[in-house]
Design a protein around this motif. Structure first.
Motif, short mmCIF file in Angstrom:
data_model
loop_
_atom_site.label_atom_id
_atom_site.label_comp_id
_atom_site.label_asym_id
_atom_site.label_seq_id
_atom_site.Cartn_x
_atom_site.Cartn_y
_atom_site.Cartn_z
N VAL A 172 0.86 -1.07 0.08
CA VAL A 172 0.01 0.03 0.08
C VAL A 172 0.93 1.18 0.07
N LEU A 173 0.99 1.80 -1.12
CA LEU A 173 1.56 3.12 -1.03
C LEU A 173 0.65 4.36 -0.71
N MET A 174 1.32 5.16 0.40
CA MET A 174 0.68 6.04 0.94
C MET A 174 1.31 7.54 0.66
N ILE A 175 0.53 8.44 0.08
CA ILE A 175 1.08 9.62 -0.55
C ILE A 175 0.15 10.58 0.14
N ASN A 176 0.96 11.79 0.58
CA ASN A 176 0.15 13.07 1.20
C ASN A 176 -0.22 13.80 -0.15
N HIS A 177 -1.39 14.56 0.26
CA HIS A 177 -2.03 14.99 -0.99
C HIS A 177 -2.32 16.42 -0.88
N GLN A 178 -1.93 17.25 -2.00
CA GLN A 178 -1.74 18.78 -1.72
C GLN A 178 -2.69 19.68 -2.81
N SER A 179 -2.69 18.81 -4.30
CA SER A 179 -3.06 19.68 -5.14
C SER A 179 -3.34 18.68 -6.36
N ILE B 41 0.11 -7.00 3.96
CA ILE B 41 1.03 -6.50 3.03
C ILE B 41 1.85 -5.25 3.69
N PRO B 42 3.02 -4.92 3.23
CA PRO B 42 3.49 -3.67 3.80
C PRO B 42 2.96 -2.37 3.43
N ILE B 43 3.24 -1.14 4.06
CA ILE B 43 2.85 0.15 3.76
C ILE B 43 3.94 0.83 3.39
N ILE B 44 4.14 1.47 2.22
CA ILE B 44 5.30 2.49 1.91
C ILE B 44 4.84 3.60 1.82
N PRO B 45 5.35 4.54 2.72
CA PRO B 45 4.88 5.92 2.81
C PRO B 45 6.03 6.75 1.68
N LEU B 46 5.16 7.53 0.94
CA LEU B 46 5.78 8.37 0.08
C LEU B 46 5.45 9.95 0.41
N VAL B 47 6.38 10.68 0.86
CA VAL B 47 6.08 12.00 1.35
C VAL B 47 6.47 12.96 0.24
N ILE B 48 5.57 13.82 -0.13
CA ILE B 48 6.06 14.98 -1.08
C ILE B 48 6.31 16.21 -0.41
N PRO C 286 9.84 0.64 3.94
CA PRO C 286 8.41 -0.05 4.22
C PRO C 286 8.08 -0.30 5.48
N ILE C 287 6.74 -0.32 5.98
CA ILE C 287 6.33 -0.40 7.36
C ILE C 287 5.54 -1.76 7.32
N SER C 288 5.95 -2.89 8.14
CA SER C 288 5.42 -4.23 7.91
C SER C 288 4.26 -4.30 8.77
N THR C 289 3.17 -4.91 8.07
CA THR C 289 2.06 -5.11 8.82
C THR C 289 1.80 -6.79 9.39
N GLU C 290 3.08 -7.30 9.05
CA GLU C 290 2.84 -8.80 9.51
C GLU C 290 2.61 -9.10 11.03
N GLY C 291 1.73 -9.85 10.92
CA GLY C 291 1.15 -10.35 12.36
C GLY C 291 0.25 -9.36 13.17
N LEU C 292 0.15 -8.16 12.38
CA LEU C 292 -0.78 -7.29 13.18
C LEU C 292 -2.22 -7.88 12.67
N ILE D 261 -4.74 -1.31 14.67
CA ILE D 261 -4.53 -0.16 13.29
C ILE D 261 -4.60 1.20 13.83
N ASP D 262 -5.01 1.50 15.28
CA ASP D 262 -4.70 2.93 15.82
C ASP D 262 -3.29 3.19 15.87
N GLU D 263 -2.63 2.21 16.56
CA GLU D 263 -1.10 2.67 16.54
C GLU D 263 -0.42 2.66 15.24
N LEU D 264 -0.71 1.72 14.40
CA LEU D 264 -0.19 1.81 13.11
C LEU D 264 -0.38 2.94 12.34
N VAL D 265 -1.47 3.58 12.38
CA VAL D 265 -1.86 4.90 12.02
C VAL D 265 -1.09 5.97 12.53
N GLU D 266 -0.92 6.05 13.82
CA GLU D 266 -0.42 7.14 14.49
C GLU D 266 1.11 7.02 14.16
N ASN D 267 1.73 5.72 14.20
CA ASN D 267 3.28 5.75 13.90
C ASN D 267 3.45 5.90 12.40
#
Length: 301
Positions: free
Chosen positions: A123-130, A230-237, A262-268, A273-279
Motif C-alpha cells: 500500500v503506497l501512501m502519499i500526502n495529497h496537496q493539489s 502487505i507492507p505500507i510504503i510511505p511516500l512524502v511529497i 516499508p512498514i511491515s503489517t505482518e502479524g498485526l 490499526i490505531d497504533e499503526l496509523v499514529e506511527n
C-alpha cells in the motif's frame, strides 16, 4: 519664397511617410495612432500585460495543464483498449508529464526509487496537496510499473482522463460513504496480491492546503494493509510552496519525493490499526517537515 520652401518640405514629408506604407492627413501623428490602435497591436499589448499578472499565470498553468493531460490521455487510450484494466496503462502518460513539469518551471526529484522498484504487493501512501499531484503519479509509475490508484468517484466526470484511469484498474470510491469505500478496498486485496501491485492511496482523504503539517489520516488503507498482511510504503511529497490558491500564485520551484522504508503489517490485527496509523503519520509528518526546510532553503539561495 518662405511659403514655397515650407510647402516643399511638407510635400517631402508626405512622400516619406507614403514610402513606409502610411498616410498623412495633416495632423502629423494619425498614422502612428492607427498603428497603436489596431486590433493586433492591442491584443499583443494586452497579452504582454496579462502574462506578467500572477492571477493570469495561475489560471493559465492549471488550465493548460488540464487540457494537455486530457489530450494526452486521449492519445494513449487506444493503446490501453488492447489491454483494459491493466495497472501499467498509466505509464503511457509519463513523457507528457515530464514535458508539463518543464512548462510549470518545477523540478521534481525522486529519492528512494529502489524501494518502489521492488516487485511486491504494497500500500503506497502519499500526502495529497493539489491537482498537481498528477505529476507525482506520472513520475513514479515508470518505477512501480503496476499501480492501482484509489480515487474519489467525482473524478469519473473528468473525461477523457477518467477513462485512462479506469483502464489502469483504478478503484473509484465514494468518500461520503465510508462503509462502501472500505468494502470496495477490501475486495481488491486478492487482485493486488496476485499481480504484486502497489495500491496508491492518499490517507489524508482530501487536499491539504495548509502546508504546515499533514492532515489526520483515514483508516481505510491501513485496514486493507492489515487484512492483506502487505507492507505500507510511505511516500512524502515536499510542500508546494510555489502554489498559493488563496493568493492565486503559481511560480517556479522544487519538489522532493521521498520514499520511506516499508512498514511491515505482518502479524498485526485490526486491533493494532490505531497504533499503526499514529506511527505512520508521525514518520511522514517528520519527513514532511525536513523536506519543507530543505526546499525552502534551496529556493532562497
Amino acid at each position: 519664397m518662405v511659403f514655397l520652401i515650407e510647402e516643399e518640405q511638407r510635400n517631402s514629408v508626405k512622400q516619406n511617410v507614403q514610402i513606409y506604407g502610411e498616410y498623412y492627413n495633416g495632423s502629423g501623428i494619425s498614422w502612428l495612432l492607427d498603428v497603436f490602435t489596431s486590433w493586433e497591436t492591442l491584443f499583443a499589448i494586452a497579452f504582454l500585460i496579462l502574462i506578467r499578472n500572477n492571477l493570469t499565470i495561475y489560471y493559465i498553468k492549471f488550465i493548460f495543464g488540464y487540457i494537455v493531460i486530457n489530450l494526452c490521455a486521449l492519445t494513449v487510450i487506444p493503446l490501453c483498449l488492447f489491454r483494459p484494466k491493466n495497472p501499467s496503462n498509466f505509464c503511457h502518460i509519463y513523457p507528457y508529464v515530464v514535458s508539463l513539469t518543464k512548462f510549470y518551471g518545477v523540478k521534481w526529484e525522486l529519492r528512494g526509487s529502489e524501494i518502489l522498484a521492488v516487485d511486491r504487493a504494497a500500500v503506497l501512501m502519499i500526502n495529497h496537496q493539489s491537482v498537481a499531484d498528477l505529476n507525482v503519479l506520472g513520475s513514479i509509475y515508470p518505477t512501480i510499473k503496476k499501480g492501482v490508484l484509489v480515487i474519489r468517484r467525482l473524478v469519473m466526470f473528468s473525461f477523457p482522463l477518467s477513462l485512462l484511469i479506469y483502464l489502469s484498474s483504478a478503484i473509484f470510491i465514494d468518500r461520503t460513504n465510508g462503509k462502501s469505500a472500505n468494502e470496495k478496498l477490501l475486495r481488491s486485496i486478492g487482485f493486488i496480491k496476485k499481480i504484486k501491485a502497489k495500491l496508491i492511496i492518499f490517507p489524508e482523504g482530501k487536499r491539504n492546503l495548509n502546508g504546515d503539517t499533514l492532515l489526520p489520516f483515514k483508516k481505510g488503507g491501513f485496514r486493507l494493509a492489515i487484512s492483506g498482511q502487505i507492507p505500507i510504503i510511505p511516500l512524502v511529497i515536499s510542500p508546494y510552496y510555489f502554489i498559493d490558491p488563496k493568493k492565486k500564485l503559481f511560480t517556479h520551484g522544487n519538489v522532493i519525493m521521498k520514499v520511506l522504508e516499508p512498514i511491515s503489517t505482518e502479524g498485526l490485527t485490526i486491533d493494532d490499526i490505531d497504533e499503526l496509523v499514529e506511527n505512520t503519520q508521525k514518520l511522514m509528518c517528520a519527513e514532511y517537515k525536513r523536506l519543507k526546510d530543505e526546499v525552502l532553503a534551496k529556493d532562497s539561495i
